[in-house]
Design an enzyme around this catalytic site. Structure first.
Site, PDB file in Angstrom:
ATOM      1  N   GLU A  99       0.210   3.641   1.750  1.00 35.17           N
ATOM      2  CA  GLU A  99       0.252   4.108   3.142  1.00 35.17           C
ATOM      3  C   GLU A  99       1.625   3.853   3.784  1.00 35.17           C
ATOM      4  O   GLU A  99       1.939   4.420   4.819  1.00 35.17           O
ATOM      5  CB  GLU A  99      -0.844   3.432   3.968  1.00 35.17           C
ATOM      6  CG  GLU A  99      -2.248   3.917   3.648  1.00 35.17           C
ATOM      7  CD  GLU A  99      -2.526   5.325   4.160  1.00 35.17           C
ATOM      8  OE1 GLU A  99      -2.094   5.658   5.282  1.00 35.17           O
ATOM      9  OE2 GLU A  99      -3.175   6.091   3.437  1.00 35.17           O
TER      10      GLU A  99
ATOM     11  N   LYS B 217       1.453  -3.019   7.686  1.00 35.86           N
ATOM     12  CA  LYS B 217       1.735  -3.293   6.277  1.00 35.86           C
ATOM     13  C   LYS B 217       3.244  -3.239   5.988  1.00 35.86           C
ATOM     14  O   LYS B 217       3.732  -3.892   5.067  1.00 35.86           O
ATOM     15  CB  LYS B 217       0.992  -2.301   5.388  1.00 35.86           C
ATOM     16  CG  LYS B 217      -0.490  -2.612   5.233  1.00 35.86           C
ATOM     17  CD  LYS B 217      -0.698  -3.891   4.460  1.00 35.86           C
ATOM     18  CE  LYS B 217      -2.049  -3.959   3.796  1.00 35.86           C
ATOM     19  NZ  LYS B 217      -2.184  -5.193   2.988  1.00 35.86           N
TER      20      LYS B 217
ATOM     21  N   THR C 130       0.806  -1.226   0.000  1.00 34.24           N
ATOM     22  CA  THR C 130       0.000   0.000   0.000  1.00 34.24           C
ATOM     23  C   THR C 130       0.836   1.272   0.000  1.00 34.24           C
ATOM     24  O   THR C 130       1.936   1.300   0.573  1.00 34.24           O
ATOM     25  CB  THR C 130      -0.910   0.012   1.252  1.00 34.24           C
ATOM     26  OG1 THR C 130      -1.510   1.306   1.407  1.00 34.24           O
ATOM     27  CG2 THR C 130      -0.123  -0.287   2.522  1.00 34.24           C
TER      28      THR C 130
ATOM     29  N   TYR D  49      -2.170   0.749  10.697  1.00 38.57           N
ATOM     30  CA  TYR D  49      -2.326   0.020   9.440  1.00 38.57           C
ATOM     31  C   TYR D  49      -1.039   0.097   8.626  1.00 38.57           C
ATOM     32  O   TYR D  49      -0.523  -0.921   8.167  1.00 38.57           O
ATOM     33  CB  TYR D  49      -3.501   0.615   8.643  1.00 38.57           C
ATOM     34  CG  TYR D  49      -3.621   0.074   7.237  1.00 38.57           C
ATOM     35  CD1 TYR D  49      -4.189  -1.177   7.004  1.00 38.57           C
ATOM     36  CD2 TYR D  49      -3.190   0.815   6.144  1.00 38.57           C
ATOM     37  CE1 TYR D  49      -4.301  -1.681   5.708  1.00 38.57           C
ATOM     38  CE2 TYR D  49      -3.299   0.320   4.851  1.00 38.57           C
ATOM     39  CZ  TYR D  49      -3.852  -0.923   4.642  1.00 38.57           C
ATOM     40  OH  TYR D  49      -3.959  -1.416   3.367  1.00 38.57           O
TER      41      TYR D  49
END
Length: 259
Positions: free
Chosen positions: A44, A70, A42, A66
């Site tokens: 992110e 990840k 991701t 999150y």
């Protein structure tokens, strides 16, 4: 992703250790040579961005539980690839949307709400940071990129993005424009509202509860590597994506106002 702050341990268990469990299962079952593993990584990971735009070599700086979970998943995939010669890849996908996007994601929240307003089922909805900027693409294009990553001779990690940036505010404006409403912004910060120019009704408000404790303000991907090595490029434009999502939700809410 805001929810990951409230469910931090669960997020680590699913998004971090969950990836390890799958990799471990492949190894334990003796499937290293017969399985190709794709990890849904991701944008992110880039969080508080260290360079613009972000590519495969950009340093990571996650800004949520999150993102941090990840990050573990990303590196454990790299580790299994290098330690056991497993065909495992990380697709570092920037935001990809479609009418199937979950209702708790900002794009779908906007398209659903605009559809309801259009059909007279709702008057107003609230959002968080209107000025957060994202690189939004269509899931259809990004799924093709995921498939292409698994067809290569050597497993490699790829950034998948459009390279184009738009704000949440723009997504709101274009969604309303598609149903014939012009949104005019008034006020500042949490007192800001989006008013319909044609009717004078307030349709959008800002609520601080939707802000993240640590914000990711700006994401813009550089998919040069994917263009060159996978011969991939995004086809669906931002405008087409917004129109498709709003149209799908108008149809959905017309058939089932409680959807």
């Amino acid at each position: 992703l805001k929810i990951s702050f409230d469910l931090a341990e669960y997020t680590a268990d699913v998004d971090g250790v969950g990836t390890l469990r799958l990799l471990d299962a492949i190894k334990t079952c003796g499937l290293i040579n017969s399985v190709k593993f794709y990890q849904a990584s991701t944008s992110e990971l880039f969080g508080k961005v260290q360079e613009i735009p972000q590519k495969e070599t950009t340093p990571f700086y996650p800004r949520s539980p999150y993102g941090a979970a990840k990050l573990y998943a990303y590196w454990i995939v790299v580790n299994f690839r290098e330690a056991y010669n497993l065909f495992a890849v990380n697709g570092i996908l920037f935001n990809h949307e479609s009418p199937r996007r979950g209702a708790n994601f900002v794009t779908r929240k906007i398209s659903r709400s605009v559809a309801k307003i259009h059909l007279g089922q709702m008057d107003c909805f609230s959002l968080g940071n209107l000025d957060a900027k994202r690189d939004w693409g269509h899931a259809r294009d990004y799924i093709e990129a995921m498939w292409l990553m698994l067809q290569t001779d050597e497993p490699e990690d790829f950034v998948i993005a459009t390279g184009e940036v738009h704000s949440v505010r723009e997504f709101v404006e274009k969604s309303f424009k598609h149903i014939g409403k012009t949104i005019v912004w008034e006020g500042k910060n949490e007192n800001e509202v989006g008013r319909c120019k044609e009717t004078g009704k307030i349709h959008v408000t800002v609520n601080h509860k939707y802000y993240r404790p640590t914000e990711v303000d700006f994401l813009q991907g550089d998919c040069t590597k994917a263009r060159q090595k996978l011969n991939w490029k995004p086809r669906v434009t931002f405008d087409e994506l917004v129109r498709e999502m709003v149209d799908a939700d108008v149809e959905l809410m017309r058939n089932n106002p409680n959807a």
